[in-house]
Scaffold this active site. Structure first.
Site, PDB file in Angstrom:
ATOM      1  N   ARG A 154      13.616   7.543 -24.034  1.00  0.00           N
ATOM      2  CA  ARG A 154      13.057   8.450 -25.052  1.00  0.00           C
ATOM      3  C   ARG A 154      14.079   8.503 -26.177  1.00  0.00           C
ATOM      4  O   ARG A 154      15.236   8.898 -25.952  1.00  0.00           O
ATOM      5  CB  ARG A 154      12.819   9.844 -24.462  1.00  0.00           C
ATOM      6  CG  ARG A 154      12.598  10.885 -25.530  1.00  0.00           C
ATOM      7  CD  ARG A 154      12.068  12.190 -25.002  1.00  0.00           C
ATOM      8  NE  ARG A 154      10.669  12.073 -24.622  1.00  0.00           N
ATOM      9  CZ  ARG A 154       9.861  13.113 -24.425  1.00  0.00           C
ATOM     10  NH1 ARG A 154      10.316  14.346 -24.564  1.00  0.00           N
ATOM     11  NH2 ARG A 154       8.613  12.942 -24.085  1.00  0.00           N
ATOM     12  N   HIS A 191       3.870   7.542 -28.447  1.00  0.00           N
ATOM     13  CA  HIS A 191       4.026   8.203 -27.145  1.00  0.00           C
ATOM     14  C   HIS A 191       2.962   7.633 -26.189  1.00  0.00           C
ATOM     15  O   HIS A 191       2.019   8.321 -25.791  1.00  0.00           O
ATOM     16  CB  HIS A 191       3.867   9.715 -27.320  1.00  0.00           C
ATOM     17  CG  HIS A 191       4.438  10.530 -26.206  1.00  0.00           C
ATOM     18  ND1 HIS A 191       5.032   9.954 -25.090  1.00  0.00           N
ATOM     19  CD2 HIS A 191       4.489  11.877 -26.000  1.00  0.00           C
ATOM     20  CE1 HIS A 191       5.438  10.920 -24.271  1.00  0.00           C
ATOM     21  NE2 HIS A 191       5.118  12.086 -24.795  1.00  0.00           N
ATOM     22  N   GLN A 194       1.960   9.322 -22.705  1.00  0.00           N
ATOM     23  CA  GLN A 194       1.148  10.533 -22.850  1.00  0.00           C
ATOM     24  C   GLN A 194      -0.314  10.156 -23.094  1.00  0.00           C
ATOM     25  O   GLN A 194      -1.219  10.752 -22.515  1.00  0.00           O
ATOM     26  CB  GLN A 194       1.682  11.378 -24.017  1.00  0.00           C
ATOM     27  CG  GLN A 194       0.896  12.655 -24.243  1.00  0.00           C
ATOM     28  CD  GLN A 194       1.020  13.655 -23.094  1.00  0.00           C
ATOM     29  OE1 GLN A 194       2.112  13.955 -22.658  1.00  0.00           O
ATOM     30  NE2 GLN A 194      -0.104  14.149 -22.600  1.00  0.00           N
ATOM     31  N   ASP A 200      -1.003  18.863 -31.745  1.00  0.00           N
ATOM     32  CA  ASP A 200       0.397  18.721 -31.332  1.00  0.00           C
ATOM     33  C   ASP A 200       1.231  19.568 -32.297  1.00  0.00           C
ATOM     34  O   ASP A 200       0.728  20.013 -33.337  1.00  0.00           O
ATOM     35  CB  ASP A 200       0.792  17.235 -31.416  1.00  0.00           C
ATOM     36  CG  ASP A 200       2.219  16.971 -30.936  1.00  0.00           C
ATOM     37  OD1 ASP A 200       2.783  17.826 -30.214  1.00  0.00           O
ATOM     38  OD2 ASP A 200       2.784  15.902 -31.292  1.00  0.00           O
ATOM     39  N   CYS A 257      -0.499  17.652 -25.901  1.00  0.00           N
ATOM     40  CA  CYS A 257       0.461  16.947 -25.038  1.00  0.00           C
ATOM     41  C   CYS A 257       1.488  17.898 -24.443  1.00  0.00           C
ATOM     42  O   CYS A 257       2.107  17.581 -23.434  1.00  0.00           O
ATOM     43  CB  CYS A 257       1.150  15.850 -25.825  1.00  0.00           C
ATOM     44  SG  CYS A 257       1.972  16.446 -27.323  1.00  0.00           S
ATOM     45  N   ARG A 285       0.265  12.768 -16.181  1.00  0.00           N
ATOM     46  CA  ARG A 285       1.448  11.958 -16.525  1.00  0.00           C
ATOM     47  C   ARG A 285       2.015  11.329 -15.255  1.00  0.00           C
ATOM     48  O   ARG A 285       2.340  10.150 -15.214  1.00  0.00           O
ATOM     49  CB  ARG A 285       2.523  12.834 -17.195  1.00  0.00           C
ATOM     50  CG  ARG A 285       2.196  13.337 -18.589  1.00  0.00           C
ATOM     51  CD  ARG A 285       2.211  12.228 -19.624  1.00  0.00           C
ATOM     52  NE  ARG A 285       3.489  11.536 -19.707  1.00  0.00           N
ATOM     53  CZ  ARG A 285       4.522  11.926 -20.474  1.00  0.00           C
ATOM     54  NH1 ARG A 285       4.396  12.980 -21.244  1.00  0.00           N
ATOM     55  NH2 ARG A 285       5.642  11.229 -20.500  1.00  0.00           N
TER      56      ARG A 285
HETATM   57  N1  NVA Z   1       5.238  15.144 -31.375  1.00  0.00           N
HETATM   58  C1  NVA Z   1       6.051  15.783 -30.379  1.00  0.00           C
HETATM   59  C2  NVA Z   1       5.612  15.358 -29.009  1.00  0.00           C
HETATM   60  C3  NVA Z   1       6.391  15.975 -27.891  1.00  0.00           C
HETATM   61  C4  NVA Z   1       5.947  15.515 -26.554  1.00  0.00           C
HETATM   62  C5  NVA Z   1       7.504  15.426 -30.616  1.00  0.00           C
HETATM   63  O1  NVA Z   1       7.812  14.269 -30.882  1.00  0.00           O
HETATM   64  O2  NVA Z   1       8.356  16.323 -30.551  1.00  0.00           O
HETATM   65  N1   CP Z   2       4.391  15.740 -23.442  1.00  0.00           N
HETATM   66  C1   CP Z   2       5.683  15.421 -23.233  1.00  0.00           C
HETATM   67  O1   CP Z   2       6.111  14.290 -23.382  1.00  0.00           O
HETATM   68  O2   CP Z   2       6.444  16.476 -22.805  1.00  0.00           O
HETATM   69  P1   CP Z   2       8.041  16.511 -22.638  1.00  0.00           P
HETATM   70  O3   CP Z   2       8.630  16.506 -24.013  1.00  0.00           O
HETATM   71  O4   CP Z   2       8.291  17.776 -21.892  1.00  0.00           O
HETATM   72  O5   CP Z   2       8.454  15.301 -21.854  1.00  0.00           O
END
Ligand code: NVA
Ligand code: CP
Length: 319
Positions: A117, A144, A147, A239, A279, A307
């Protein structure tokens, strides 16, 4: 442990491959992974053993925080008979300047797969180019994909098929909406994206989704009109307005996105049996009203659970 025929067939096509973005896969491949995720979910619920990754290890590099991604991958590897290692960027030498390429080469000597990540999508690509084991994208600034696999699995479980569905995403043209758009375009779900001006989906990604949609027959629309976009929707998705890395802009974004909240009024335009999806993590009172996310049409915790199951399907297939 013996592997079911369906897993052997998927492995013959996808074993050793990376999972970097949804657009790297065909509709049939994504469908096979979703179906296998559902099978693994049933096996897990029935207590049937499915230790297809006995003795295998997954390295998980995190440059951003996480609840779902970390716990679902770690638990998933354990349930498959393997184990996962959590590597916070600040605790490994990559945080001290060791290159992404060297990190990829070293980890490949120890582990059977790497999940990362991070911020720039180019980092995941560089890691994958230099690793000799499969690399899985656990979120970048652009995508992502894991997800979206859980989201597609949830839609399939709840609606029984992808045919004739309209999904409307209201909010930011970010990693989530970009991957969701691509997933819908490939699977044949009509996808409407309603964003405030200046927060559109990246042009190249939108164009690619259009190309994928030609194959599947999906209708792809981007608009600034949220009310119009949610009309007769089967699914409404949103989101956060400030993704990880953008928190500094929150105050300005609150004003910019104010008309794009998924409120009780907005969802009135959707079908009665619409699904609300997110998500997570969510900010109640910002991108979504508490009454909507906590209401009876919300399936956000089913998405979160899936997930685990769909990522187990991905891991068992690629590794
Ligand atoms: N768009 C959000 C998704 C988190 C799972 C982010 O990147 O913070
Ligand atoms: N939806 C998602 O990826 O959640 P986290 O940021 O908690 O991993």
């Amino acid at each position: 442990m013996n592997q079911p025929v369906v897993l052997q067939q998927m492995k013959s096509k996808l074993n050793g491959k990376d999972f970097l973005q949804i657009s790297d896969f065909t509709k049939d491949e994504l469908m096979d992974l979703i179906e296998f995720g559902i099978k693994l979910k049933n096996m897990q619920k029935l207590g049937e053993p499915h230790r297809y990754l006995e003795g295998k290890t997954l390295a998980m590099i995190f440059e951003k925080s996480s609840t779902r991604t970390r716990v679902s991958f770690e638990t998933g590897m354990y349930q498959l008979g393997g184990m996962a290692q959590f590597l916070n960027k600040d605790d490994i030498q990559m945080g001290n300047g060791e290159t992404v390429a060297d990190t990829a080469k070293v980890l490949s000597r120890f582990v059977d797969a790497i999940m990362i990540r991070t911020y720039g999508h180019d980092i995941v690509v560089e890691l994958a180019e230099n690793a000799t084991v499969p690399v899985i994208n656990g979120l970048t600034d652009d995508a992502h994909p894991c997800q979206v696999m859980a989201d597609l699995m949830t839609i399939y479980e709840k609606k029984g098929s992808f045919n004739g569905l309209k999904l409307t995403f209201v909010g930011d043209g970010n990693n989530m909406s970009q991957s969701l758009l691509m997933g819908c375009a490939i699977m044949g779900i009509d996808c409407y994206i309603a964003v405030p001006k200046g927060n559109e989906i990246k042009k190249g990604i939108f164009q690619m989704a259009k190309e994928k949609a030609k194959l599947s027959g999906a209708k792809i629309v981007q608009t600034y009109d949220a009310q119009e976009a949610v009309k007769a929707a089967d699914i409404i998705y949103t989101d956060v307005w400030a993704s990880m890395g953008w928190e500094g802009d929150l105050q300005a974004r609150l004003a910019e996105f104010a008309d794009y909240q998924v409120s009780e009024e907005l969802v009135n335009g959707a079908k009665d049996d619409y699904l609300f999806m997110h998500c997570l993590p969510a900010k109640r009172g910002e991108e979504v009203a508490a009454a909507v996310i906590d209401g009876e049409n919300s399936v956000v915790f089913d998405q979160a659970e899936n997930r685990l199951h769909v990522q187990k399907a991905i891991l068992a297939t690629l590794v």
